[in-house]
Design an enzyme around this catalytic site. Structure first.
Site, PDB file in Angstrom:
ATOM      1  CG  ASP A 192      -1.807   1.139   1.400  1.00 11.29           C
ATOM      2  OD1 ASP A 192      -1.864   1.983   0.495  1.00 11.29           O
ATOM      3  OD2 ASP A 192      -2.492   1.214   2.446  1.00 11.29           O
ATOM      4  CG  HIS A 365      -4.425   4.135   3.458  1.00 12.45           C
ATOM      5  ND1 HIS A 365      -4.646   3.049   2.637  1.00 12.45           N
ATOM      6  CD2 HIS A 365      -5.584   4.843   3.478  1.00 12.45           C
ATOM      7  CE1 HIS A 365      -5.889   3.112   2.167  1.00 12.45           C
ATOM      8  NE2 HIS A 365      -6.470   4.185   2.663  1.00 12.45           N
TER       9      HIS A 365
END
EC number: 3.1.-.-
Length: 558
Positions: A192, A365
């Site tokens: 990610d 994130h």
């Protein structure tokens, strides 16, 4: 010796639409199947999904779809995928439950029921690979990363993740499992990149909970909380804070109600009190200081719903004097202008606005330190940044280099790029079809650049319709030309322009009628050309011009 290919069909150089293909010899493993919400220039488009052309060409090789979590950037395209493919879908309990909700809402998917629930202990053996999972921290429970173990080494895909040492057991990362994966050979890490360029680290979710509770306790009036429907972690924090501040929660929107009900049934969302949630129709029975309104938009972003509340157009709850609108989501950068406009509307309606991002960096994130720690735990031979715009992927590449990765072992792919590992060597070996597929209503892929261009022109300069009826045999105009326009000029104040436009068309039609063998297509094009030049000279605008020609029939009736 296996041949391995990694092909991102979405999720790179863009935000959302995650879909990654891992090929091990003749088997294809699909990691996530997400959608993306459209940019502002995609007029009228509901969502954007990956192009499935390559998968359609190789449908017999697909072993299954493996999902990391229940957000729409990971599962949103599944209903459209299952219209074309009948393959098994694997995911954790909550992820599969939310995926089923999406599939059931899509009337074009009939009778599909090949879902399989897994957990972090599950191992699935295929001919050429073993699929394993590891628990990760995100803003929704049951998030996992995926390991595709081959004889050449493992392909590790993180999905959306972050590291939070104070996360509760339901959200806690399994660092031991990640460390064990790193002790074996990891060929490539797909990780990610959404927050790779962040200069600020995430605060812990414990700090976020404290911030939400403090806001609730220090507010006298109603609190309208704007959250993303599938952010179960934030919804849990809102529920806990409402209970501790003696407030009741009123839920607006069917989408949120379904997600909350699903999470409650699976014990992924826990109510501190059974009577905490009340029906919206009973909101007038409570004092303002006892009320929390929890709302989301139908597409996940709640900002447009706040605008309706500020305008007084919401069917259930509207903003009034003394209300606090508490935005507990982190809107994307492309929403900044809309968010600013919405704040002004809320203040004009008598409310005030507070954003959780005013004081805290609260993202789901991984930030730079998280990304570097993961690389040090995994020890991959190659790093492939995914999930983010190009600048984010590039920032992630620099982070990998900082922890000792050679640039030649870091690959930044584009959509459709084929990363191939063959004969102990990895390289870019070509491309496959991987464009965007637009979904508009029930139409899938039937909107292209020409339609979008016309919609853009209509939004900017309007439409100009000219209607004329002719008698080709008598070579004369029977009726018209008649002008109709929308979004171009105010007709009552531009009568001269309209009359002159009609004369321009009349001249073109009469000139063509002089030739008995004129072509309809040629006449229409000449009408467009003449009008386009005339209108641009007079207005400096280019409306969409639609000529309509009708012909009188000269046949006698019996």
């Amino acid at each position: 010796m296996s041949e391995i290919k990694l092909i991102p069909l979405g999720g790179v150089r863009e935000n959302g639409k995650n879909l990654y293909v891992v090929e091990v010899d003749e088997e294809i493993f699909i990691l996530d199947c997400g959608l993306m919400y459209p940019e502002s220039e995609l007029y009228g488009i509901d969502v954007v999904i990956p192009d499935f052309s390559y998968l359609e060409e190789n449908r017999e090789r697909i072993a299954g779809v493996f999902l990391t979590h229940g957000h729409e950037d990971a599962i949103g395209a599944l209903p459209y995928f299952l219209q074309k493919f009948d393959v098994p879908v694997f995911g954790t309990e909550l992820t599969i439950a939310l995926a089923k909700l999406l599939v059931e809402k899509n009337s074009l998917v009939k009778g599909y029921d090949d879902f399989h629930v897994i957990d972090e202990q599950t191992e699935i053996e295929f001919d050429k690979a073993v699929i394993r999972f590891f628990k990760t921290t995100h803003t929704i429970p049951d998030s996992v990363g995926i390991v595709v173990k081959t004889e050449e080494g493992s392909i590790v895909y993180t999905g959306d993740f972050k590291f939070d040492q104070s996360a509760t057991s339901m959200y806690r990362t399994d660092f031991s499992k990640i460390s064990d994966i790193g002790k074996e050979k990891v060929l490539a890490l797909l990780s990610d990149s959404s927050e790779a360029e962040s200069y600020v680290e995430n605060v812990s979710d414990l700090k976020v909970s404290e911030e939400v509770l403090e806001t609730f306790q220090n507010t006298d009036g109603r609190i309208i909380v704007a959250a993303v429907a599938s952010n179960i972690l934030r919804i849990q924090q809102v529920m806990d804070a409402a209970y501790r501040s003696w407030r009741k929660v009123f839920i607006t929107g069917k989408n949120l109600e379904e997600i909350v009900e699903t999470a409650l049934n699976l014990n992924k969302l826990q109510l501190p009190s059974e009577d905490l949630i009340k029906p919206v129709k009973d909101i007038d029975k409570y004092r303002d200081e006892e009320i929390v309104v929890l709302e989301t938009g139908s597409t996940g972003e709640p900002i447009q719903t706040l605008q309706r509340m500020a305008k007084g157009n919401h069917p259930q709850v509207n903003i009034k004097d003394g209300d606090l609108v508490y935005i507990v989501t982190s809107p994307s950068t492309k929403m900044e202008v809309i968010l600013s406009t919405t704040e002004n509307m809320i203040y004009r309606a008598g409310g005030t606005v507070k954003k959780i991002t005013d004081h805290l960096k609260a993202s789901g994130h991984a930030t730079p330190n998280d990304l570097k720690l993961l690389i040090n735990l995994i020890h991959p031979e190659y790093v492939v940044p995914v999930q983010g715009e190009y600048r984010m992927l590039a920032a992630h590449a620099e982070l990998a280099h900082e922890v000792g990765m050679s640039y030649k072992n870091i690959l930044i792919p584009g959509k459709g790029d084929v990363i191939e590992y063959k004969n102990k060597r990895i390289h870019m070996s070509g491309q496959v079809s991987a464009g965007d597929t637009m979904v508009d209503g029930i139409g899938i892929g039937d909107i292209g650049n020409i339609v979008l261009r016309d919609r853009k022109l209509l939004s900017e300069d309007g439409i100009f319709i000219i209607v004329v009826t002719i008698d080709r045999k008598k070579q004369k105009i029977v009726s018209g030309p008649t002008v109709m326009t929308r979004g171009f000029v105010y007709v009552k104040e531009n009568t001269q322009l309209i009359e002159q436009s009609s004369e321009e068309v009349r001249e073109v039609v009469e000139e063509n009628l002089e030739h008995n063998k004129f072509e309809w297509g040629t006449l229409k094009q000449e009408m467009r050309d003449a009008l386009s030049k005339f209108l641009f000279d007079r207005t400096r605008r280019r409306p969409v011009i639609l000529p309509i020609i009708m012909e009188v029939s000269n046949k006698k009736r019996k």
